[in-house]
Design a protein around this motif. Structure first.
Motif, PDB file in Angstrom:
ATOM      1  N   LYS A   1     -24.357 -40.454  -2.672  1.00  0.00           N
ATOM      2  CA  LYS A   1     -24.471 -39.696  -4.061  1.00  0.00           C
ATOM      3  C   LYS A   1     -23.764 -40.301  -4.962  1.00  0.00           C
ATOM      4  O   LYS A   1     -22.530 -40.449  -5.034  1.00  0.00           O
ATOM      5  N   GLN A   2     -24.401 -40.743  -5.951  1.00  0.00           N
ATOM      6  CA  GLN A   2     -23.657 -41.585  -7.067  1.00  0.00           C
ATOM      7  C   GLN A   2     -24.583 -41.452  -8.309  1.00  0.00           C
ATOM      8  O   GLN A   2     -26.068 -41.747  -8.229  1.00  0.00           O
ATOM      9  N   ASP A   3     -24.154 -40.795  -9.636  1.00  0.00           N
ATOM     10  CA  ASP A   3     -25.181 -40.782 -10.625  1.00  0.00           C
ATOM     11  C   ASP A   3     -25.220 -42.172 -11.112  1.00  0.00           C
ATOM     12  O   ASP A   3     -24.235 -42.843 -11.401  1.00  0.00           O
TER      13      ASP A   3
ATOM     14  N   THR B   1     -28.631 -41.442  -6.939  1.00  0.00           N
ATOM     15  CA  THR B   1     -29.055 -40.356  -6.244  1.00  0.00           C
ATOM     16  C   THR B   1     -28.027 -39.301  -6.533  1.00  0.00           C
ATOM     17  O   THR B   1     -26.964 -39.152  -6.485  1.00  0.00           O
ATOM     18  N   MET B   2     -28.819 -37.955  -6.818  1.00  0.00           N
ATOM     19  CA  MET B   2     -28.007 -36.661  -7.574  1.00  0.00           C
ATOM     20  C   MET B   2     -28.772 -35.742  -6.744  1.00  0.00           C
ATOM     21  O   MET B   2     -30.028 -35.749  -6.584  1.00  0.00           O
ATOM     22  N   TYR B   3     -27.989 -34.653  -6.766  1.00  0.00           N
ATOM     23  CA  TYR B   3     -28.523 -33.259  -6.398  1.00  0.00           C
ATOM     24  C   TYR B   3     -29.283 -32.355  -7.543  1.00  0.00           C
ATOM     25  O   TYR B   3     -28.218 -32.441  -8.435  1.00  0.00           O
ATOM     26  N   LYS B   4     -30.175 -31.963  -7.561  1.00  0.00           N
ATOM     27  CA  LYS B   4     -30.543 -31.049  -8.675  1.00  0.00           C
ATOM     28  C   LYS B   4     -31.735 -29.860  -7.920  1.00  0.00           C
ATOM     29  O   LYS B   4     -32.794 -30.467  -7.411  1.00  0.00           O
ATOM     30  N   GLY B   5     -31.079 -28.804  -8.163  1.00  0.00           N
ATOM     31  CA  GLY B   5     -32.136 -27.626  -7.555  1.00  0.00           C
ATOM     32  C   GLY B   5     -32.169 -27.777  -5.992  1.00  0.00           C
ATOM     33  O   GLY B   5     -33.376 -27.503  -5.339  1.00  0.00           O
ATOM     34  N   GLY B   6     -31.284 -28.261  -5.412  1.00  0.00           N
ATOM     35  CA  GLY B   6     -31.121 -28.474  -4.056  1.00  0.00           C
ATOM     36  C   GLY B   6     -32.074 -29.726  -3.554  1.00  0.00           C
ATOM     37  O   GLY B   6     -32.380 -29.898  -2.162  1.00  0.00           O
ATOM     38  N   GLN B   7     -32.760 -30.587  -4.224  1.00  0.00           N
ATOM     39  CA  GLN B   7     -33.270 -31.725  -4.002  1.00  0.00           C
ATOM     40  C   GLN B   7     -32.630 -33.039  -4.692  1.00  0.00           C
ATOM     41  O   GLN B   7     -31.966 -32.849  -5.612  1.00  0.00           O
TER      42      GLN B   7
ATOM     43  N   MET C   1     -34.176 -42.558  -5.879  1.00  0.00           N
ATOM     44  CA  MET C   1     -35.172 -41.671  -5.203  1.00  0.00           C
ATOM     45  C   MET C   1     -36.578 -42.155  -5.861  1.00  0.00           C
ATOM     46  O   MET C   1     -37.501 -42.247  -5.191  1.00  0.00           O
ATOM     47  N   ASP C   2     -36.739 -42.355  -7.090  1.00  0.00           N
ATOM     48  CA  ASP C   2     -38.015 -42.687  -7.947  1.00  0.00           C
ATOM     49  C   ASP C   2     -38.325 -44.287  -7.238  1.00  0.00           C
ATOM     50  O   ASP C   2     -39.516 -44.294  -6.975  1.00  0.00           O
TER      51      ASP C   2
ATOM     52  N   ALA D   1     -29.587 -47.737  -2.303  1.00  0.00           N
ATOM     53  CA  ALA D   1     -28.675 -47.419  -3.146  1.00  0.00           C
ATOM     54  C   ALA D   1     -28.001 -48.599  -3.776  1.00  0.00           C
ATOM     55  O   ALA D   1     -28.622 -49.646  -3.665  1.00  0.00           O
ATOM     56  N   PRO D   2     -27.058 -48.412  -4.654  1.00  0.00           N
ATOM     57  CA  PRO D   2     -26.349 -49.617  -5.613  1.00  0.00           C
ATOM     58  C   PRO D   2     -25.703 -50.400  -4.407  1.00  0.00           C
ATOM     59  O   PRO D   2     -24.669 -50.456  -4.482  1.00  0.00           O
ATOM     60  N   LEU D   3     -26.252 -50.979  -3.562  1.00  0.00           N
ATOM     61  CA  LEU D   3     -25.781 -51.867  -2.485  1.00  0.00           C
ATOM     62  C   LEU D   3     -25.686 -53.170  -2.830  1.00  0.00           C
ATOM     63  O   LEU D   3     -27.071 -53.891  -2.856  1.00  0.00           O
ATOM     64  N   THR D   4     -24.722 -53.885  -3.146  1.00  0.00           N
ATOM     65  CA  THR D   4     -24.537 -55.111  -3.378  1.00  0.00           C
ATOM     66  C   THR D   4     -24.876 -56.041  -2.223  1.00  0.00           C
ATOM     67  O   THR D   4     -24.660 -55.883  -1.206  1.00  0.00           O
ATOM     68  N   LEU D   5     -25.919 -57.144  -2.743  1.00  0.00           N
ATOM     69  CA  LEU D   5     -26.315 -58.057  -1.801  1.00  0.00           C
ATOM     70  C   LEU D   5     -25.155 -59.256  -1.755  1.00  0.00           C
ATOM     71  O   LEU D   5     -24.915 -60.117  -2.672  1.00  0.00           O
ATOM     72  N   THR D   6     -24.464 -59.407  -0.699  1.00  0.00           N
ATOM     73  CA  THR D   6     -23.324 -60.255  -0.289  1.00  0.00           C
ATOM     74  C   THR D   6     -23.601 -61.126   1.092  1.00  0.00           C
ATOM     75  O   THR D   6     -24.449 -60.617   1.820  1.00  0.00           O
ATOM     76  N   ALA D   7     -23.046 -62.173   1.251  1.00  0.00           N
ATOM     77  CA  ALA D   7     -23.165 -63.269   2.380  1.00  0.00           C
ATOM     78  C   ALA D   7     -22.816 -62.295   3.645  1.00  0.00           C
ATOM     79  O   ALA D   7     -23.464 -62.336   4.623  1.00  0.00           O
ATOM     80  N   VAL D   8     -21.758 -61.728   3.427  1.00  0.00           N
ATOM     81  CA  VAL D   8     -21.081 -61.017   4.663  1.00  0.00           C
ATOM     82  C   VAL D   8     -22.354 -59.853   4.869  1.00  0.00           C
ATOM     83  O   VAL D   8     -22.561 -59.571   6.352  1.00  0.00           O
ATOM     84  N   ARG D   9     -22.890 -58.983   4.419  1.00  0.00           N
ATOM     85  CA  ARG D   9     -23.647 -57.929   4.560  1.00  0.00           C
ATOM     86  C   ARG D   9     -24.935 -58.476   5.115  1.00  0.00           C
ATOM     87  O   ARG D   9     -25.697 -58.082   5.822  1.00  0.00           O
ATOM     88  N   GLU D  10     -25.194 -59.754   4.411  1.00  0.00           N
ATOM     89  CA  GLU D  10     -26.403 -60.354   4.753  1.00  0.00           C
ATOM     90  C   GLU D  10     -26.564 -60.758   6.334  1.00  0.00           C
ATOM     91  O   GLU D  10     -27.618 -61.009   6.899  1.00  0.00           O
ATOM     92  N   LYS D  11     -25.616 -61.124   6.882  1.00  0.00           N
ATOM     93  CA  LYS D  11     -25.424 -61.766   8.236  1.00  0.00           C
ATOM     94  C   LYS D  11     -25.347 -60.243   9.046  1.00  0.00           C
ATOM     95  O   LYS D  11     -25.757 -60.385  10.290  1.00  0.00           O
ATOM     96  N   ALA D  12     -25.219 -59.094   8.620  1.00  0.00           N
ATOM     97  CA  ALA D  12     -25.083 -58.065   9.451  1.00  0.00           C
ATOM     98  C   ALA D  12     -26.436 -57.272   9.370  1.00  0.00           C
ATOM     99  O   ALA D  12     -26.852 -56.542  10.458  1.00  0.00           O
ATOM    100  N   VAL D  13     -27.022 -57.232   8.173  1.00  0.00           N
ATOM    101  CA  VAL D  13     -28.339 -56.388   8.088  1.00  0.00           C
ATOM    102  C   VAL D  13     -29.593 -57.283   7.239  1.00  0.00           C
ATOM    103  O   VAL D  13     -29.017 -58.412   6.590  1.00  0.00           O
ATOM    104  N   GLY D  14     -30.580 -56.747   7.146  1.00  0.00           N
ATOM    105  CA  GLY D  14     -31.493 -57.485   6.464  1.00  0.00           C
ATOM    106  C   GLY D  14     -31.634 -57.045   5.098  1.00  0.00           C
ATOM    107  O   GLY D  14     -31.469 -55.734   4.885  1.00  0.00           O
ATOM    108  N   MET D  15     -31.744 -57.704   3.921  1.00  0.00           N
ATOM    109  CA  MET D  15     -31.456 -57.611   2.531  1.00  0.00           C
ATOM    110  C   MET D  15     -32.913 -57.814   1.757  1.00  0.00           C
ATOM    111  O   MET D  15     -33.211 -58.928   2.126  1.00  0.00           O
ATOM    112  N   THR D  16     -33.204 -56.845   1.152  1.00  0.00           N
ATOM    113  CA  THR D  16     -34.579 -57.274   0.309  1.00  0.00           C
ATOM    114  C   THR D  16     -34.349 -58.024  -1.016  1.00  0.00           C
ATOM    115  O   THR D  16     -32.997 -58.362  -1.287  1.00  0.00           O
ATOM    116  N   LYS D  17     -35.204 -58.522  -1.806  1.00  0.00           N
ATOM    117  CA  LYS D  17     -35.014 -59.117  -3.015  1.00  0.00           C
ATOM    118  C   LYS D  17     -34.314 -58.216  -3.830  1.00  0.00           C
ATOM    119  O   LYS D  17     -34.503 -56.840  -3.705  1.00  0.00           O
TER     120      LYS D  17
END
Length: 450
Positions: free
Chosen positions: A23-25, A28-34, A40-41, A90-106
């Motif tokens: 959850k970060q404006d 991703t935010m909650y509005k009307g329970g969704q 999300m878009d 999410a606003p998940l930064t592409l880093t070398a350390v994360r690239e070793k642990a998971v697959g990251m898209t463009k």
């Protein structure tokens, strides 16, 4: 590999993919329970192009993903690694350390590291900084008050018989130029003589003196605050300015890729910034905390430029430094070897080429500063409206007293000369406002005697 993808795709069309997010404006935010927001878009558009159903859940520990000393991951990255989620968007930064642990898209968004500050910290004072204590409207009001007061002094000095007893033989002390000069002299708190002798002139001058005392008190108080702000708030344009001062506190998000950038950098400026943050423990736990500290205190928040741009759009008293370092991108994370990575990257590139990503950026980063202007510390006309009212009453009272003084003298002269009061009053006014030299009658008398 292609066959594996089609097998996975046919399975994913029947099963819902588990999506983890944070959850970060405005991502991703909650509005009307969704849930709604940029991510999300983006997820909705990507799902249409790749062809899968999904179910979104918030990350349990509220973290992005950092590896501890034992090699274990927390946050969204940890959930993808452990198989608790299929994708992390999410606003998940592409880093070398994360690239070793998971697959990251463009990357679906480019960002960097910058500084968020209040405007008074980042901006210097111009050549006309001495005018900043008051608004333009206030200065215009002061000018009108000055001219009106000078005009009232000039008129009262000519009307009042207590000030100008013999218009035929005496020269009026308060000419228009002297009235203007006398009014300006009050601003120095020294005055410029001679002073009025009549009650009407003294009432007008006393009102102006009271007005100028309050005016000068407000001016110097505000000017002193702005100058103190300038001395305490150094002009910070970038990271080198930030590292070379010790007045403004600064920090970043604890456990973030921004912190890792400074920690792993060999640049001496960046190393000093990291050592300072580590020594003072000036980290924040959330973006909202960093923004709030930047608004309320002498604090510079270091974060990713995209998130800081959003803060500037929502909080008009804040500004982002122009310098951006450590350019990187935000990506969608999936498990290592996931056949979705390739098609997700293609979908992101297609959205970018079609202008959809730019549209989403403008949609969720729209500035509210047009509707809600930032608060300013300058004195508004409403603040001094009481003093303007007091001055107006004083000028009106002084003018009324001058008229009464002339009226009493005209009545007395009319009674002595047994003439009409109106005739005497008209002659008196004509004599006092004539443009010829007041000493001319006396000079003519002297010539006749010769």
């Amino acid at each position: 590999m292609t066959n594996l993808f089609f097998i996975f795709l046919s399975t994913s069309a029947q099963l819902e993919l588990r999506i983890t997010t944070i959850k970060q404006d405005p991502y991703t935010m909650y509005k009307g329970g969704q849930l709604e927001g940029f991510c999300m878009d983006l997820l909705s558009e990507v799902a249409k192009k790749v062809g899968f159903k999904y179910k979104v859940q918030l990350v349990k520990d509220g973290a992005y993903g950092r590896q501890d000393e034992n090699g274990n991951w927390n946050g969204m990255v940890g959930e993808v690694v452990r198989g608790e989620a299929d994708l992390a968007i999410a606003p998940l930064t592409l880093t070398a350390v994360r690239e070793k642990a998971v697959g990251m898209t463009k990357p679906f968004m480019q960002t960097g590291i910058s500084i968020l500050m209040r405007k008074d910290i980042s901006e210097g004072t111009g050549f006309f900084g001495f005018l900043t204590p008051f608004t333009v409207e206030t200065w215009v009001g002061i000018l009108i008050a000055y001219l009106t007061t000078a005009a009232c002094i000039y008129i009262a000095a000519r009307i009042s018989p207590c000030e100008w007893r013999e218009p035929q033989t005496e020269q009026n002390t308060f000419s228009l130029l002297h009235s203007l000069w006398y009014t300006v002299g009050a601003l120095t708190l020294q005055g410029a003589g001679p002073h009025p002798k009549a009650l009407s002139g003294r009432v007008i001058c006393s009102s102006w003196w009271l007005f100028t005392i309050v005016l000068l008190a407000c001016y110097f108080s505000n000017l002193n605050m702005s100058k103190s702000s300038e001395s305490a708030h150094l002009t910070v344009k970038g990271f080198e300015d930030l590292a070379n001062q010790d007045i403004i506190e600064y920090g970043c998000l604890a456990g973030s890729s921004t912190l890792a950038f400074f920690k792993n950098s060999n640049n001496p400026v960046y190393r000093r910034i990291y050592e300072h943050m580590e020594r003072t423990k000036s980290f924040v736990t959330t973006m909202d905390e960093g923004i709030q500290r930047a608004k309320e205190k002498d604090f510079a928040f270091i974060g990713e430029s995209v998130s800081l741009d959003l803060a500037v759009a929502r909080h008009c008293e804040l500004v982002r430094a122009h310098e951006v370092v450590g350019m990187r991108g935000y990506s969608i994370a999936a498990a290592l070897g996931s056949p979705l990575i390739k098609n997700l990257s293609v979908a992101i590139l297609q959205l970018n080429e079609a202008g959809e990503l730019a549209y989403l950026r403008s949609k969720w980063w729209a500035s509210s500063c047009i509707a809600n202007k930032a608060k300013v510390s300058v004195v508004q006309p409403q603040t001094l409206k009481g003093m303007f009212l007091v001055l107006s009453l004083g000028l009106g009272l002084g003018a009324l007293v001058a008229v009464l003084e002339l009226t009493f003298k005209s009545r007395r002269s009319a009674a002595q000369q047994k003439r009409s009061y109106c005739t005497v009053l008209t002659e008196e006014l004509s004599l006092r406002f004539r443009t010829t030299n007041a000493n001319e009658p006396q000079e003519n008398v002297d010539k006749d005697k010769v």
